[in-house]
Design a protein around this motif. Sequence first.
Motif, PDB file in Angstrom:
ATOM      1  N   GLU A  81       0.844  -1.197   0.000  1.00 56.94           N
ATOM      2  CA  GLU A  81       0.000   0.000   0.000  1.00 56.94           C
ATOM      3  C   GLU A  81       0.875   1.241   0.000  1.00 56.94           C
ATOM      4  OE1 GLU A  81      -1.992   0.600   3.947  1.00 56.94           O
ATOM      5  OE2 GLU A  81      -1.075  -1.363   4.353  1.00 56.94           O
ATOM      6  N   THR A  82       0.258   2.381  -0.274  1.00 53.74           N
ATOM      7  CA  THR A  82       1.002   3.628  -0.287  1.00 53.74           C
ATOM      8  C   THR A  82       1.314   4.079   1.136  1.00 53.74           C
ATOM      9  OG1 THR A  82      -1.046   4.905  -0.351  1.00 53.74           O
ATOM     10  CG2 THR A  82      -0.001   4.381  -2.470  1.00 53.74           C
ATOM     11  N   GLY A  83       2.247   5.007   1.245  1.00 51.37           N
ATOM     12  CA  GLY A  83       2.614   5.562   2.542  1.00 51.37           C
ATOM     13  C   GLY A  83       4.028   5.172   2.952  1.00 51.37           C
ATOM     14  N   PHE A  84       4.398   5.583   4.143  1.00 50.50           N
ATOM     15  CA  PHE A  84       5.725   5.293   4.662  1.00 50.50           C
ATOM     16  C   PHE A  84       5.793   3.881   5.241  1.00 50.50           C
ATOM     17  CE2 PHE A  84       6.033   9.949   4.834  1.00 50.50           C
ATOM     18  CZ  PHE A  84       7.319  10.136   4.339  1.00 50.50           C
ATOM     19  N   TYR A  85       6.892   3.207   4.950  1.00 49.75           N
ATOM     20  CA  TYR A  85       7.255   1.971   5.624  1.00 49.75           C
ATOM     21  C   TYR A  85       8.548   2.229   6.399  1.00 49.75           C
ATOM     22  CZ  TYR A  85       3.942  -0.944   2.977  1.00 49.75           C
ATOM     23  OH  TYR A  85       2.809  -1.517   2.456  1.00 49.75           O
ATOM     24  N   VAL A  86       8.623   1.632   7.575  1.00 50.79           N
ATOM     25  CA  VAL A  86       9.840   1.678   8.384  1.00 50.79           C
ATOM     26  C   VAL A  86      10.542   0.337   8.227  1.00 50.79           C
ATOM     27  CG1 VAL A  86      10.788   2.083  10.685  1.00 50.79           C
ATOM     28  CG2 VAL A  86       8.637   3.181  10.011  1.00 50.79           C
ATOM     29  N   PHE A  87      11.866   0.365   8.076  1.00 49.49           N
ATOM     30  CA  PHE A  87      12.583  -0.900   7.945  1.00 49.49           C
ATOM     31  C   PHE A  87      13.941  -0.813   8.624  1.00 49.49           C
ATOM     32  CE2 PHE A  87      14.122   1.509   4.314  1.00 49.49           C
ATOM     33  CZ  PHE A  87      15.456   1.138   4.176  1.00 49.49           C
ATOM     34  N   THR A  88      14.431  -1.979   8.992  1.00 54.51           N
ATOM     35  CA  THR A  88      15.788  -2.123   9.504  1.00 54.51           C
ATOM     36  C   THR A  88      16.206  -3.574   9.291  1.00 54.51           C
ATOM     37  OG1 THR A  88      17.256  -1.629  11.372  1.00 54.51           O
ATOM     38  CG2 THR A  88      15.152  -2.688  11.889  1.00 54.51           C
ATOM     39  N   VAL A  89      17.379  -3.948   9.743  1.00 58.86           N
ATOM     40  CA  VAL A  89      17.848  -5.329   9.611  1.00 58.86           C
ATOM     41  C   VAL A  89      18.427  -5.793  10.943  1.00 58.86           C
ATOM     42  CG1 VAL A  89      18.323  -5.156   7.144  1.00 58.86           C
ATOM     43  CG2 VAL A  89      20.118  -4.577   8.768  1.00 58.86           C
ATOM     44  N   GLU A  90      18.440  -7.090  11.106  1.00 60.62           N
ATOM     45  CA  GLU A  90      19.076  -7.681  12.281  1.00 60.62           C
ATOM     46  C   GLU A  90      19.806  -8.947  11.846  1.00 60.62           C
ATOM     47  OE1 GLU A  90      15.899  -8.443  15.016  1.00 60.62           O
ATOM     48  OE2 GLU A  90      15.272 -10.284  14.001  1.00 60.62           O
ATOM     49  N   ALA A  91      20.816  -9.325  12.614  1.00 60.33           N
ATOM     50  CA  ALA A  91      21.623 -10.502  12.255  1.00 60.33           C
ATOM     51  C   ALA A  91      22.117 -11.179  13.516  1.00 60.33           C
ATOM     52  CB  ALA A  91      22.796 -10.086  11.371  1.00 60.33           C
ATOM     53  N   TRP A  92      22.522 -12.433  13.364  1.00 56.61           N
ATOM     54  CA  TRP A  92      22.980 -13.212  14.499  1.00 56.61           C
ATOM     55  C   TRP A  92      23.858 -14.358  14.023  1.00 56.61           C
ATOM     56  CZ3 TRP A  92      18.116 -13.122  12.487  1.00 56.61           C
ATOM     57  CH2 TRP A  92      17.629 -14.324  11.948  1.00 56.61           C
ATOM     58  N   ILE A  93      24.646 -14.896  14.917  1.00 58.73           N
ATOM     59  CA  ILE A  93      25.366 -16.141  14.645  1.00 58.73           C
ATOM     60  C   ILE A  93      24.339 -17.263  14.611  1.00 58.73           C
ATOM     61  CG2 ILE A  93      27.094 -17.774  15.473  1.00 58.73           C
ATOM     62  CD1 ILE A  93      28.311 -15.167  14.550  1.00 58.73           C
ATOM     63  N   ASP A  94      24.234 -17.925  13.475  1.00 55.64           N
ATOM     64  CA  ASP A  94      23.214 -18.958  13.298  1.00 55.64           C
ATOM     65  C   ASP A  94      23.816 -20.305  13.702  1.00 55.64           C
ATOM     66  OD1 ASP A  94      21.312 -20.816  12.370  1.00 55.64           O
ATOM     67  OD2 ASP A  94      20.587 -19.359  10.894  1.00 55.64           O
ATOM     68  N   HIS A  95      23.581 -20.678  14.964  1.00 56.32           N
ATOM     69  CA  HIS A  95      24.172 -21.919  15.477  1.00 56.32           C
ATOM     70  C   HIS A  95      23.560 -23.156  14.822  1.00 56.32           C
ATOM     71  CE1 HIS A  95      26.522 -19.829  18.507  1.00 56.32           C
ATOM     72  NE2 HIS A  95      25.445 -19.110  18.795  1.00 56.32           N
ATOM     73  N   ALA A  96      22.304 -23.045  14.358  1.00 54.42           N
ATOM     74  CA  ALA A  96      21.676 -24.196  13.704  1.00 54.42           C
ATOM     75  C   ALA A  96      22.307 -24.457  12.334  1.00 54.42           C
ATOM     76  CB  ALA A  96      20.177 -23.964  13.573  1.00 54.42           C
ATOM     77  N   LEU A  97      22.473 -23.400  11.520  1.00 56.62           N
ATOM     78  CA  LEU A  97      23.127 -23.593  10.227  1.00 56.62           C
ATOM     79  C   LEU A  97      24.589 -24.002  10.408  1.00 56.62           C
ATOM     80  CD1 LEU A  97      21.844 -20.711   7.896  1.00 56.62           C
ATOM     81  CD2 LEU A  97      21.271 -23.140   7.811  1.00 56.62           C
ATOM     82  N   THR A  98      25.231 -23.436  11.436  1.00 58.54           N
ATOM     83  CA  THR A  98      26.622 -23.816  11.712  1.00 58.54           C
ATOM     84  C   THR A  98      26.698 -25.292  12.086  1.00 58.54           C
ATOM     85  OG1 THR A  98      27.106 -21.566  12.455  1.00 58.54           O
ATOM     86  CG2 THR A  98      28.644 -23.298  13.122  1.00 58.54           C
ATOM     87  N   TRP A  99      25.727 -25.737  12.885  1.00 57.35           N
ATOM     88  CA  TRP A  99      25.662 -27.164  13.256  1.00 57.35           C
ATOM     89  C   TRP A  99      25.547 -28.038  12.013  1.00 57.35           C
ATOM     90  CZ3 TRP A  99      20.968 -29.696  12.098  1.00 57.35           C
ATOM     91  CH2 TRP A  99      20.951 -31.056  12.406  1.00 57.35           C
ATOM     92  N   GLN A 100      24.667 -27.674  11.100  1.00 54.63           N
ATOM     93  CA  GLN A 100      24.467 -28.480   9.908  1.00 54.63           C
ATOM     94  C   GLN A 100      25.724 -28.487   9.024  1.00 54.63           C
ATOM     95  OE1 GLN A 100      21.689 -27.105   6.836  1.00 54.63           O
ATOM     96  NE2 GLN A 100      20.587 -29.061   7.025  1.00 54.63           N
ATOM     97  N   GLU A 101      26.376 -27.329   8.903  1.00 57.68           N
ATOM     98  CA  GLU A 101      27.585 -27.235   8.086  1.00 57.68           C
ATOM     99  C   GLU A 101      28.718 -28.053   8.706  1.00 57.68           C
ATOM    100  OE1 GLU A 101      30.002 -26.000   4.893  1.00 57.68           O
ATOM    101  OE2 GLU A 101      27.827 -25.964   5.187  1.00 57.68           O
ATOM    102  N   ASN A 102      28.881 -27.945  10.029  1.00 61.83           N
ATOM    103  CA  ASN A 102      29.936 -28.708  10.702  1.00 61.83           C
ATOM    104  C   ASN A 102      29.697 -30.211  10.576  1.00 61.83           C
ATOM    105  OD1 ASN A 102      31.237 -26.381  11.460  1.00 61.83           O
ATOM    106  ND2 ASN A 102      30.438 -26.370  13.557  1.00 61.83           N
TER     107      ASN A 102
END
Length: 644
Positions: A81-102
């Motif tokens: 829809e029209t109008g203002f949207y507010v946005f930002t980003v967040e991040a973290w160490i992904d221990h689950a993906l790290t577990w799968q990769e390891n």
Amino acid sequence: MESGTCRVYITGVFPELEEGRFSAKGLAGDVFTVEADFLSDSFERVSGHLLIRHETRQEWERVRMEDLGNDRFRGHFRLTETGFYVFTVEAWIDHALTWQENLRIKLQDRQSVEHEIAEGIRLFSRMAEDAAPEDKPRLEQINSELAGTDTFHLALSQEVTDWIHRYPVPRHRTRYRRELTVFAERERAAFSAWYNLFPRSTAPAKGLHGTFATTAKLLPRMAELGFDVLQIPPVHPIGRQFRKGRNNAAVAQPGEPGVPYAVGNELGGHDAIHPELGTLDDFRHLIRQAAAHGIEIAMDLAVQCAPDHPWVSQHPGWFRHRPDGSIQYAENPPHKYQDSYPFDFECDDWENLWKALRDVVFCWAEWGVRLIRADQPHGKPFLFWEWLIRETRAKYPDLLFVAESFTKPKTIDLLGKIGFAQNYTYFIWRNTKEELTEYVHELAGKSAFLRPNFWPNTHDINPFPLQSGLEPVFLTRFFLAATLSSNYGIYGPVFEQMYHEAFPGQEEYLNSEKYEIAHWEWDRENKLTLLIRLVNRIRKENSALQRTDNLTFVHLPNDALIGYLKVHENGNQVLCVVNLDPHHRQSAGIYLPPALIGRREDEPYLVHDLLTGNRWQWQGDWNYVELDPAILPLHLFRIEYPVS
């Protein structure tokens, strides 16, 4: 201060304009893309979310960001829809993906993975706790299967990866330090075809003064040609004092109409209507009639006054005075505008001046105007425009401002950031293949804050190439404007009838409509009007031509030929090829790697020229084009497949 347990550093967020002071540009219905760099302190995997919400809502919507490699992440969100949207980003160490990769790495190295399996069970237990009721049974089943004897295939499966993405278990999120904004505007901000005319020149017979009623009679033709914006100069009373005459003569002769940009006389100012054009009711009726034909009226905001404008006597402090007490008329050396007084934005009463101009915009909005072309906005304070657009958006969020800004590139950029929905550009002076390619690439890097509107001519500018009067030049300049950019415009009857007489040695029209009433043969047809009608229809039927930031130039080893591919997310693909040489037939091989259009090397496809109806079968990297300016110097191919 963030917790010391947050181990991801966020930088390089795009789009972020002037540390968040200005809003990025978006469109209701379009996908908005955000990128950022997520830097971690180890080999562990990182994940992130794009957080976005409409200004009217409190809850964030989270979208997983894709890992592009080299620490760069990207997220997409549809602005509904029209109008203002507010946005930002967040991040973290992904221990689950790290577990799968390891787990994958240790299995490949034939190491023991007993601890990794135990860790997986713990992670999926936490996921099941947070899961929606309909997902809990499957997550609990996976957890149970991980405790079995043959679990490796399941643990490394895409299904498990998808569950990890759906139910992340971040321990310590890093939130970007700023909340940014994007303003989602209506579709007209991104896709429009403008036709500029002077209503006083629409009379059916020579020597008569046109009116809103005679202008309305032209609306069916403009709609049939495919235009959706009718841009008109100021419609207010024209100053009588120091009125300019034909070809910018310093003194007008009796009966000469004056310049519409010299706004105001004893009959009123910016909120009044020139009586020879009609009444306010007539103008409102024109707006309604235009809307019935799918056309919007764009008003011209001239931020200046004629010497006999009511504001000059009511608010003399709003204007700059000479030492002798007289008011300084407008100048842009060597040009002199004796018929107009510029405002003094440094005056002590600047706040009331700002409010008066805002009230003009609000008045026009009440009349039904939703498009305003600001005349030379770069000559007024940026803070004023920033305030005016913010005030207007709060009351009329669908009203769009367009900047007629032929000025320094950084100033054009700033006007875009301030909130102008579209900006005039240097396209009018970009003619060679090298100039066009370089300039469009430059604009592509500014799409977060700048939407170009390409004009091959204006009522102020008669560019030197058009002064040749050559038909192929008019055809190619129109076609480039209408296909390189999704927003374009023409100074209507002058352009379509290929009038090209110039004031000697200048990029200005001889006998310009700015200073006199013209008479046009509105029913005249030629190759250019046929092309305008056809291209405007093709633009409306092909979504790839309805955006500007989706363009890729293709290689043609001939500097007289330029080619570019435009692709829309729905699969629509358009390839344009233009012969820039108005005198000679030109040909070349065209390099279009099939991967660019989603084809394999061995897959043929059709290029369907929507201008002529001809079709050719192409295949592989290289094919062939040839264009004769005496016939038609243009190809507008729609790429179609499969080939039967």
